[in-house]
Design an enzyme around this catalytic site. Structure first.
Site, PDB file in Angstrom:
ATOM      1  N   HIS A  25      -0.477  13.109   2.379  1.00  0.00           N
ATOM      2  CA  HIS A  25      -0.236  12.070   1.364  1.00  0.00           C
ATOM      3  C   HIS A  25       0.077  12.742   0.021  1.00  0.00           C
ATOM      4  O   HIS A  25      -0.507  13.776  -0.308  1.00  0.00           O
ATOM      5  CB  HIS A  25      -1.463  11.166   1.241  1.00  0.00           C
ATOM      6  CG  HIS A  25      -1.194   9.934   0.456  1.00  0.00           C
ATOM      7  ND1 HIS A  25      -1.111   9.943  -0.922  1.00  0.00           N
ATOM      8  CD2 HIS A  25      -0.929   8.657   0.838  1.00  0.00           C
ATOM      9  CE1 HIS A  25      -0.831   8.728  -1.339  1.00  0.00           C
ATOM     10  NE2 HIS A  25      -0.716   7.922  -0.290  1.00  0.00           N
ATOM     11  N   SER A  54       4.084   0.660  -2.783  1.00  0.00           N
ATOM     12  CA  SER A  54       4.133  -0.651  -3.423  1.00  0.00           C
ATOM     13  C   SER A  54       4.538  -1.802  -2.505  1.00  0.00           C
ATOM     14  O   SER A  54       5.151  -2.773  -2.951  1.00  0.00           O
ATOM     15  CB  SER A  54       5.062  -0.617  -4.640  1.00  0.00           C
ATOM     16  OG  SER A  54       4.510   0.211  -5.644  1.00  0.00           O
ATOM     17  N   GLY A  74       2.143   2.976  -5.944  1.00  0.00           N
ATOM     18  CA  GLY A  74       1.344   2.399  -7.032  1.00  0.00           C
ATOM     19  C   GLY A  74       2.123   1.969  -8.262  1.00  0.00           C
ATOM     20  O   GLY A  74       1.533   1.589  -9.269  1.00  0.00           O
ATOM     21  N   GLU A 106      -0.855  12.116  -2.837  1.00  0.00           N
ATOM     22  CA  GLU A 106      -2.024  12.289  -3.702  1.00  0.00           C
ATOM     23  C   GLU A 106      -2.848  13.500  -3.274  1.00  0.00           C
ATOM     24  O   GLU A 106      -3.622  14.032  -4.059  1.00  0.00           O
ATOM     25  CB  GLU A 106      -2.858  10.991  -3.713  1.00  0.00           C
ATOM     26  CG  GLU A 106      -2.166   9.912  -4.551  1.00  0.00           C
ATOM     27  CD  GLU A 106      -2.464   8.472  -4.155  1.00  0.00           C
ATOM     28  OE1 GLU A 106      -3.418   8.229  -3.392  1.00  0.00           O
ATOM     29  OE2 GLU A 106      -1.711   7.576  -4.601  1.00  0.00           O
ATOM     30  N   ASN A 131      -4.416   1.800   3.567  1.00  0.00           N
ATOM     31  CA  ASN A 131      -4.932   3.016   2.945  1.00  0.00           C
ATOM     32  C   ASN A 131      -5.784   2.606   1.740  1.00  0.00           C
ATOM     33  O   ASN A 131      -5.247   2.227   0.707  1.00  0.00           O
ATOM     34  CB  ASN A 131      -3.746   3.903   2.515  1.00  0.00           C
ATOM     35  CG  ASN A 131      -4.202   5.137   1.770  1.00  0.00           C
ATOM     36  OD1 ASN A 131      -5.388   5.447   1.733  1.00  0.00           O
ATOM     37  ND2 ASN A 131      -3.260   5.843   1.164  1.00  0.00           N
ATOM     38  N   TRP A 132      -7.095   2.692   1.919  1.00  0.00           N
ATOM     39  CA  TRP A 132      -7.990   2.230   0.851  1.00  0.00           C
ATOM     40  C   TRP A 132      -8.217   3.276  -0.238  1.00  0.00           C
ATOM     41  O   TRP A 132      -8.916   3.028  -1.213  1.00  0.00           O
ATOM     42  CB  TRP A 132      -9.327   1.769   1.454  1.00  0.00           C
ATOM     43  CG  TRP A 132      -9.292   0.326   1.869  1.00  0.00           C
ATOM     44  CD1 TRP A 132      -8.174  -0.388   2.207  1.00  0.00           C
ATOM     45  CD2 TRP A 132     -10.395  -0.579   1.978  1.00  0.00           C
ATOM     46  NE1 TRP A 132      -8.514  -1.680   2.532  1.00  0.00           N
ATOM     47  CE2 TRP A 132      -9.871  -1.822   2.409  1.00  0.00           C
ATOM     48  CE3 TRP A 132     -11.759  -0.464   1.781  1.00  0.00           C
ATOM     49  CZ2 TRP A 132     -10.683  -2.943   2.621  1.00  0.00           C
ATOM     50  CZ3 TRP A 132     -12.570  -1.576   2.001  1.00  0.00           C
ATOM     51  CH2 TRP A 132     -12.034  -2.801   2.410  1.00  0.00           C
ATOM     52  N   LYS A 133      -7.662   4.475  -0.028  1.00  0.00           N
ATOM     53  CA  LYS A 133      -7.781   5.533  -1.045  1.00  0.00           C
ATOM     54  C   LYS A 133      -9.257   5.718  -1.456  1.00  0.00           C
ATOM     55  O   LYS A 133     -10.134   5.593  -0.623  1.00  0.00           O
ATOM     56  CB  LYS A 133      -6.884   5.231  -2.239  1.00  0.00           C
ATOM     57  CG  LYS A 133      -5.452   4.903  -1.795  1.00  0.00           C
ATOM     58  CD  LYS A 133      -4.472   4.959  -2.894  1.00  0.00           C
ATOM     59  CE  LYS A 133      -3.089   4.638  -2.328  1.00  0.00           C
ATOM     60  NZ  LYS A 133      -2.019   5.013  -3.199  1.00  0.00           N
ATOM     61  N   GLU A 174       7.182   7.857   2.125  1.00  0.00           N
ATOM     62  CA  GLU A 174       6.608   7.299   0.905  1.00  0.00           C
ATOM     63  C   GLU A 174       7.219   7.980  -0.311  1.00  0.00           C
ATOM     64  O   GLU A 174       6.764   9.067  -0.711  1.00  0.00           O
ATOM     65  CB  GLU A 174       5.093   7.536   0.877  1.00  0.00           C
ATOM     66  CG  GLU A 174       4.331   6.878   2.007  1.00  0.00           C
ATOM     67  CD  GLU A 174       2.900   6.550   1.590  1.00  0.00           C
ATOM     68  OE1 GLU A 174       2.550   5.360   1.622  1.00  0.00           O
ATOM     69  OE2 GLU A 174       2.153   7.446   1.202  1.00  0.00           O
ATOM     70  N   GLY A 176      -1.210   0.552   0.346  1.00  0.00           N
ATOM     71  CA  GLY A 176      -2.359   0.935  -0.478  1.00  0.00           C
ATOM     72  C   GLY A 176      -2.983  -0.286  -1.132  1.00  0.00           C
ATOM     73  O   GLY A 176      -3.713  -1.053  -0.497  1.00  0.00           O
ATOM     74  N   GLY A 177      -2.677  -0.486  -2.402  1.00  0.00           N
ATOM     75  CA  GLY A 177      -3.272  -1.561  -3.209  1.00  0.00           C
ATOM     76  C   GLY A 177      -3.365  -2.899  -2.501  1.00  0.00           C
ATOM     77  O   GLY A 177      -4.442  -3.517  -2.477  1.00  0.00           O
TER      78      GLY A 177
HETATM   79  P1  PGA Z   1       0.540   1.592  -2.739  1.00  0.00           P
HETATM   80  O1  PGA Z   1       0.067   2.925  -1.988  1.00  0.00           O
HETATM   81  O2  PGA Z   1       0.828   0.565  -1.661  1.00  0.00           O
HETATM   82  O3  PGA Z   1      -0.630   1.211  -3.585  1.00  0.00           O
HETATM   83  O4  PGA Z   1       1.738   1.930  -3.511  1.00  0.00           O
HETATM   84  C1  PGA Z   1       0.667   3.360  -0.809  1.00  0.00           C
HETATM   85  C2  PGA Z   1       0.100   4.676  -0.390  1.00  0.00           C
HETATM   86  O5  PGA Z   1      -0.225   5.487  -1.269  1.00  0.00           O
HETATM   87  O6  PGA Z   1      -0.054   4.953   0.793  1.00  0.00           O
END
Ligand code: PGA
Length: 250
Positions: free
Chosen positions: A99, A211, A174, A101, A11-13, A168, A232-233
């Protein structure tokens, strides 16, 4: 070494541009190694470079997904939105829905439900995100929150084979923090027992997200009953992403 297929969803956001596409060259090369064929890799970049990803990954076994879609189908006067139908048409196989976010900026369970119905109707596979916030966890509301999100989000959803649940915990995204193995196992069991009520005898796929990195993956892999990870990250750095997959299959 696990024999099961596992998802590794990047997930590159809201990161990335045309140049960053070359960062995935290493992952493409790596994905061709037969030892890692059981890794189902899906990239979910922002809309602006979805088309470039689709083109680049065309003759590989890596799939592409979006990070969201609108809750109204087809074309129409909806400024700033993208429909599931449009995503399917340009060659997406997946989309993330729900998600945290997106929930934070206005996605309700009802909207999420409509999105899942439309995405599956348009033959997209859905990563449906659920998870509790820190204050809900502290108040012992996790089970209630998960039940609510699953039941409302999956109302009238019939194409369950298109569905992949992504657990999640919001407090983990994050933050560098992950649940303890005991907590995560317990919450996966809670999810499975709720899902059993939705459809008995159906083996739902459940991913963990929050994370995930190359350091904690070995710990996370001790959890039974997980079908992969939403990352994500750490998915934006190819070396880290590859390390996560390698350590899963070692
Ligand atoms: P993260 O993000 O690995 O940076 O915590 C995961 C996500 O939001 O899908």
């Amino acid at each position: 070494m696990t024999n099961k297929y596992k998802y590794f969803v990047a997930n590159w956001k809201m990161f990335g541009n045309k140049k960053s596409i070359n960062l995935i060259n290493k992952v493409i090369k790596f994905s061709k190694l037969s030892k890692f064929r059981k890794a189902k890799i899906v990239y979910c970049p922002p809309y602006t470079i979805l088309g470039d990803f689709i083109k680049k990954l065309k003759n590989t076994n890596i799939k592409v997904g979006a990070q969201n879609c609108h809750f109204i189908d087809g074309d129409g006067p909806y400024t700033g939105f993208i429909s599931a139908k449009m995503l399917k048409k340009i060659g997406c196989d997946y989309t993330i829905i729900g998600h945290s976010e997106q929930r934070y900026f206005g996605d309700t369970d009802e909207k999420i439900n409509k999105k899942i119905l439309l995405a599956t109707k348009n033959n997209l596979n859905v990563f449906f995100c659920v998870g509790e916030k820190l204050n809900e966890k502290r108040k012992n509301l996790t089970s209630k929150v998960l039940k609510n999100q699953l039941l409302k989000g999956l109302k009238k959803v019939k194409k369950l084979n298109k569905l992949i649940i992504a657990y999640e915990p919001v407090w983990s995204i994050g933050s560098g923090k992950i649940p303890s193995n005991a907590e995560l196992s317990k919450n996966i069991m809670i999810l499975r027992s709720i899902l059993k009520k939705i459809k008995k005898n159906f083996k739902f796929k459940i991913l963990y997200g929050g994370s995930v990195n190359e350091k904690n993956i070995e710990l996370l892999n001790k959890i039974k009953n997980i079908d992969g990870f939403l990352i994500g990250g750490s998915s934006q750095k190819s070396n880290k992403f590859i390390d996560i997959i390698k350590k899963t299959y070692n």
